[in-house]
Design a protein around this motif. Structure first.
Motif, PDB file in Angstrom:
ATOM      1  N   GLN A  39       0.817  -1.208   0.000  1.00 48.95           N
ATOM      2  CA  GLN A  39       0.000   0.000   0.000  1.00 48.95           C
ATOM      3  C   GLN A  39       0.854   1.263   0.000  1.00 48.95           C
ATOM      4  O   GLN A  39       0.552   2.210  -0.715  1.00 48.95           O
ATOM      5  N   THR A  40       1.910   1.262   0.794  1.00 47.50           N
ATOM      6  CA  THR A  40       2.738   2.460   0.922  1.00 47.50           C
ATOM      7  C   THR A  40       3.843   2.474  -0.137  1.00 47.50           C
ATOM      8  O   THR A  40       4.169   1.442  -0.744  1.00 47.50           O
ATOM      9  N   LYS A  41       4.416   3.655  -0.317  1.00 48.09           N
ATOM     10  CA  LYS A  41       5.525   3.807  -1.255  1.00 48.09           C
ATOM     11  C   LYS A  41       6.696   2.920  -0.868  1.00 48.09           C
ATOM     12  O   LYS A  41       7.336   2.296  -1.725  1.00 48.09           O
ATOM     13  N   GLN A  42       6.968   2.831   0.447  1.00 47.58           N
ATOM     14  CA  GLN A  42       8.079   2.015   0.917  1.00 47.58           C
ATOM     15  C   GLN A  42       7.860   0.537   0.626  1.00 47.58           C
ATOM     16  O   GLN A  42       8.794  -0.197   0.279  1.00 47.58           O
ATOM     17  N   GLU A  43       6.630   0.082   0.736  1.00 47.68           N
ATOM     18  CA  GLU A  43       6.321  -1.324   0.450  1.00 47.68           C
ATOM     19  C   GLU A  43       6.493  -1.637  -1.030  1.00 47.68           C
ATOM     20  O   GLU A  43       7.027  -2.688  -1.384  1.00 47.68           O
ATOM     21  N   PHE A  44       6.063  -0.732  -1.894  1.00 51.27           N
ATOM     22  CA  PHE A  44       6.270  -0.927  -3.329  1.00 51.27           C
ATOM     23  C   PHE A  44       7.766  -0.968  -3.649  1.00 51.27           C
ATOM     24  O   PHE A  44       8.225  -1.805  -4.428  1.00 51.27           O
ATOM     25  N   GLN A  45       8.521  -0.052  -3.047  1.00 52.52           N
ATOM     26  CA  GLN A  45       9.945   0.045  -3.352  1.00 52.52           C
ATOM     27  C   GLN A  45      10.742  -1.168  -2.887  1.00 52.52           C
ATOM     28  O   GLN A  45      11.796  -1.472  -3.445  1.00 52.52           O
ATOM     29  N   SER A  46      10.242  -1.867  -1.880  1.00 53.58           N
ATOM     30  CA  SER A  46      10.999  -2.993  -1.337  1.00 53.58           C
ATOM     31  C   SER A  46      10.805  -4.274  -2.127  1.00 53.58           C
ATOM     32  O   SER A  46      11.495  -5.266  -1.886  1.00 53.58           O
ATOM     33  N   ILE A  47       9.877  -4.279  -3.082  1.00 50.42           N
ATOM     34  CA  ILE A  47       9.647  -5.460  -3.913  1.00 50.42           C
ATOM     35  C   ILE A  47      10.333  -5.268  -5.258  1.00 50.42           C
ATOM     36  O   ILE A  47      10.023  -4.331  -5.998  1.00 50.42           O
ATOM     37  N   LEU A  48      11.269  -6.144  -5.566  1.00 50.07           N
ATOM     38  CA  LEU A  48      11.993  -6.093  -6.837  1.00 50.07           C
ATOM     39  C   LEU A  48      11.464  -7.214  -7.728  1.00 50.07           C
ATOM     40  O   LEU A  48      11.411  -8.373  -7.324  1.00 50.07           O
ATOM     41  N   ILE A  49      11.087  -6.859  -8.936  1.00 51.23           N
ATOM     42  CA  ILE A  49      10.465  -7.821  -9.829  1.00 51.23           C
ATOM     43  C   ILE A  49      11.527  -8.573 -10.633  1.00 51.23           C
ATOM     44  O   ILE A  49      12.644  -8.077 -10.831  1.00 51.23           O
ATOM     45  N   PRO A  50      11.214  -9.793 -11.110  1.00 55.94           N
ATOM     46  CA  PRO A  50      12.200 -10.606 -11.832  1.00 55.94           C
ATOM     47  C   PRO A  50      12.683  -9.963 -13.133  1.00 55.94           C
ATOM     48  O   PRO A  50      12.087  -9.016 -13.633  1.00 55.94           O
ATOM     49  N   THR A  51      13.722 -10.538 -13.669  1.00 60.38           N
ATOM     50  CA  THR A  51      14.402 -10.169 -14.924  1.00 60.38           C
ATOM     51  C   THR A  51      15.160  -8.853 -14.797  1.00 60.38           C
ATOM     52  O   THR A  51      16.374  -8.839 -14.823  1.00 60.38           O
ATOM     53  N   GLU A  52      14.445  -7.720 -14.649  1.00 58.42           N
ATOM     54  CA  GLU A  52      15.131  -6.432 -14.552  1.00 58.42           C
ATOM     55  C   GLU A  52      15.440  -6.063 -13.108  1.00 58.42           C
ATOM     56  O   GLU A  52      16.294  -5.233 -12.849  1.00 58.42           O
ATOM     57  N   PHE A  53      14.718  -6.641 -12.171  1.00 53.82           N
ATOM     58  CA  PHE A  53      14.869  -6.368 -10.738  1.00 53.82           C
ATOM     59  C   PHE A  53      14.755  -4.881 -10.431  1.00 53.82           C
ATOM     60  O   PHE A  53      15.575  -4.302  -9.726  1.00 53.82           O
ATOM     61  N   LYS A  54      13.708  -4.293 -10.980  1.00 49.89           N
ATOM     62  CA  LYS A  54      13.370  -2.909 -10.665  1.00 49.89           C
ATOM     63  C   LYS A  54      12.246  -2.902  -9.637  1.00 49.89           C
ATOM     64  O   LYS A  54      11.563  -3.890  -9.423  1.00 49.89           O
ATOM     65  N   GLU A  55      12.063  -1.747  -8.993  1.00 49.16           N
ATOM     66  CA  GLU A  55      11.012  -1.637  -7.995  1.00 49.16           C
ATOM     67  C   GLU A  55       9.638  -1.854  -8.626  1.00 49.16           C
ATOM     68  O   GLU A  55       9.377  -1.426  -9.740  1.00 49.16           O
ATOM     69  N   MET A  56       8.778  -2.500  -7.869  1.00 50.70           N
ATOM     70  CA  MET A  56       7.435  -2.754  -8.359  1.00 50.70           C
ATOM     71  C   MET A  56       6.654  -1.455  -8.456  1.00 50.70           C
ATOM     72  O   MET A  56       6.832  -0.548  -7.630  1.00 50.70           O
ATOM     73  N   GLU A  57       5.789  -1.365  -9.456  1.00 46.96           N
ATOM     74  CA  GLU A  57       4.973  -0.184  -9.659  1.00 46.96           C
ATOM     75  C   GLU A  57       3.499  -0.530  -9.445  1.00 46.96           C
ATOM     76  O   GLU A  57       3.098  -1.682  -9.647  1.00 46.96           O
ATOM     77  N   PRO A  58       2.679   0.440  -9.071  1.00 47.39           N
ATOM     78  CA  PRO A  58       1.235   0.196  -8.998  1.00 47.39           C
ATOM     79  C   PRO A  58       0.697  -0.191 -10.376  1.00 47.39           C
ATOM     80  O   PRO A  58       1.223   0.237 -11.404  1.00 47.39           O
ATOM     81  N   LEU A  59      -0.350  -1.012 -10.386  1.00 42.94           N
ATOM     82  CA  LEU A  59      -0.979  -1.398 -11.640  1.00 42.94           C
ATOM     83  C   LEU A  59      -1.924  -0.287 -12.089  1.00 42.94           C
ATOM     84  O   LEU A  59      -2.789   0.155 -11.323  1.00 42.94           O
ATOM     85  N   LEU A 150      20.950 -15.754  -7.561  1.00 41.78           N
ATOM     86  CA  LEU A 150      20.650 -14.346  -7.818  1.00 41.78           C
ATOM     87  C   LEU A 150      21.676 -13.387  -7.224  1.00 41.78           C
ATOM     88  O   LEU A 150      21.660 -12.199  -7.519  1.00 41.78           O
ATOM     89  N   TYR A 151      22.553 -13.902  -6.386  1.00 39.36           N
ATOM     90  CA  TYR A 151      23.528 -13.037  -5.708  1.00 39.36           C
ATOM     91  C   TYR A 151      24.476 -12.406  -6.730  1.00 39.36           C
ATOM     92  O   TYR A 151      25.041 -13.072  -7.593  1.00 39.36           O
ATOM     93  N   GLY A 152      24.643 -11.099  -6.646  1.00 39.05           N
ATOM     94  CA  GLY A 152      25.566 -10.394  -7.524  1.00 39.05           C
ATOM     95  C   GLY A 152      24.964  -9.899  -8.819  1.00 39.05           C
ATOM     96  O   GLY A 152      25.603  -9.130  -9.540  1.00 39.05           O
ATOM     97  N   LEU A 153      23.727 -10.314  -9.141  1.00 41.95           N
ATOM     98  CA  LEU A 153      23.094  -9.843 -10.375  1.00 41.95           C
ATOM     99  C   LEU A 153      22.731  -8.366 -10.282  1.00 41.95           C
ATOM    100  O   LEU A 153      22.707  -7.658 -11.289  1.00 41.95           O
ATOM    101  N   GLU A 154      22.440  -7.924  -9.089  1.00 32.63           N
ATOM    102  CA  GLU A 154      22.052  -6.537  -8.832  1.00 32.63           C
ATOM    103  C   GLU A 154      22.366  -6.262  -7.367  1.00 32.63           C
ATOM    104  O   GLU A 154      22.066  -7.070  -6.490  1.00 32.63           O
ATOM    105  N   ASP A 155      22.971  -5.123  -7.077  1.00 32.68           N
ATOM    106  CA  ASP A 155      23.398  -4.823  -5.706  1.00 32.68           C
ATOM    107  C   ASP A 155      22.254  -4.935  -4.703  1.00 32.68           C
ATOM    108  O   ASP A 155      22.429  -5.432  -3.587  1.00 32.68           O
TER     109      ASP A 155
END
Length: 217
Positions: A39-59, A150-155
């Motif tokens: 729900q919060t911005k911090q919760e979205f930011q803490s989830i990294l999605i597969p392949t690109e491992f970027k922060e999750m965005e709202p749908l 997954l270790y080392g693929l992204e800091d």
């Protein structure tokens, strides 16, 4: 004759998959408004999605990722129709049936939304698809420490947590996300278990301390 039948079947299945996937994304956009996590911005930011491992965005239907699915589905269907016409009317591609099969598959799977994980009161949205809790088989947690795949693929992945959610479904699914914050991970697990989903934490993920988990709130 066999080639025509084979690619007709592939075409039908491919179009069905593309339409089903697009409908799933549209449904997920509406259902995500009911999410109890994140729900919060911090919760979205803490989830990294597969392949690109970027922060999750709202749908949202206004995002670039949604528009790629919306218009990419239309484009992919037209390309598949063109390929099917070539198969039926010429012998140009029949000598390379395996390469053509791979081309069909590549087109079908190219239409892809960014990954996501939403927990709802009555189910989850995983990678753009909704699953009720009775379709969620189990979860698995492992900390991404040295020697992990997954270790080392992204800091940001280092010393975070790989959360795998196994669901009952026909289509293949990338069924994991990375969670940076252990408190957020525990919140996800609590919600899953309150809804009857059980799981395991592998030994390397049992409350090991790290700068990332201990300092990011």
């Amino acid at each position: 004759m066999f080639v025509n039948i084979f690619f007709t079947i592939v075409f039908i299945l491919g179009v069905y998959y593309l339409i089903q996937y697009r409908n799933s994304i549209e449904k997920a956009v509406d259902l995500s408004k009911q999410a109890i996590f994140p729900q919060t911005k911090q919760e979205f930011q803490s989830i990294l999605i597969p392949t690109e491992f970027k922060e999750m965005e709202p749908l949202s239907k206004s995002t670039k990722s949604y528009k790629i699915v919306k218009w990419g589905t239309v484009a992919a269907i037209f390309i598949l129709i063109g390929l099917l016409i070539v198969v039926f009317t010429t012998d140009y591609l029949r000598s390379s049936i395996f390469s053509l099969s791979y081309f069909f598959f590549a087109i079908i799977t190219a239409v892809r939304h960014r990954g996501n994980l939403f927990l709802l009161p009555d189910g989850i949205i995983l990678q753009g698809r909704y699953f009720s809790y009775n379709r969620v088989k189990e979860y698995e947690v492992e900390q991404i420490v040295r020697w992990h795949d997954l270790y080392g693929l992204e800091d940001r992945l280092n010393f975070s947590y790989k959360l795998t959610v196994k669901v009952k479904g026909f289509f293949p699914l990338v069924n994991y996300v990375a969670v940076e914050n252990e408190d957020h991970l525990n919140k996800i697990i609590d919600i899953l278990e309150m809804n009857g989903v059980t799981g395991t934490r592998k030994p390397d993920s049992t409350h090991q301390s790290s700068p990332k988990v201990s300092t990011k709130l």
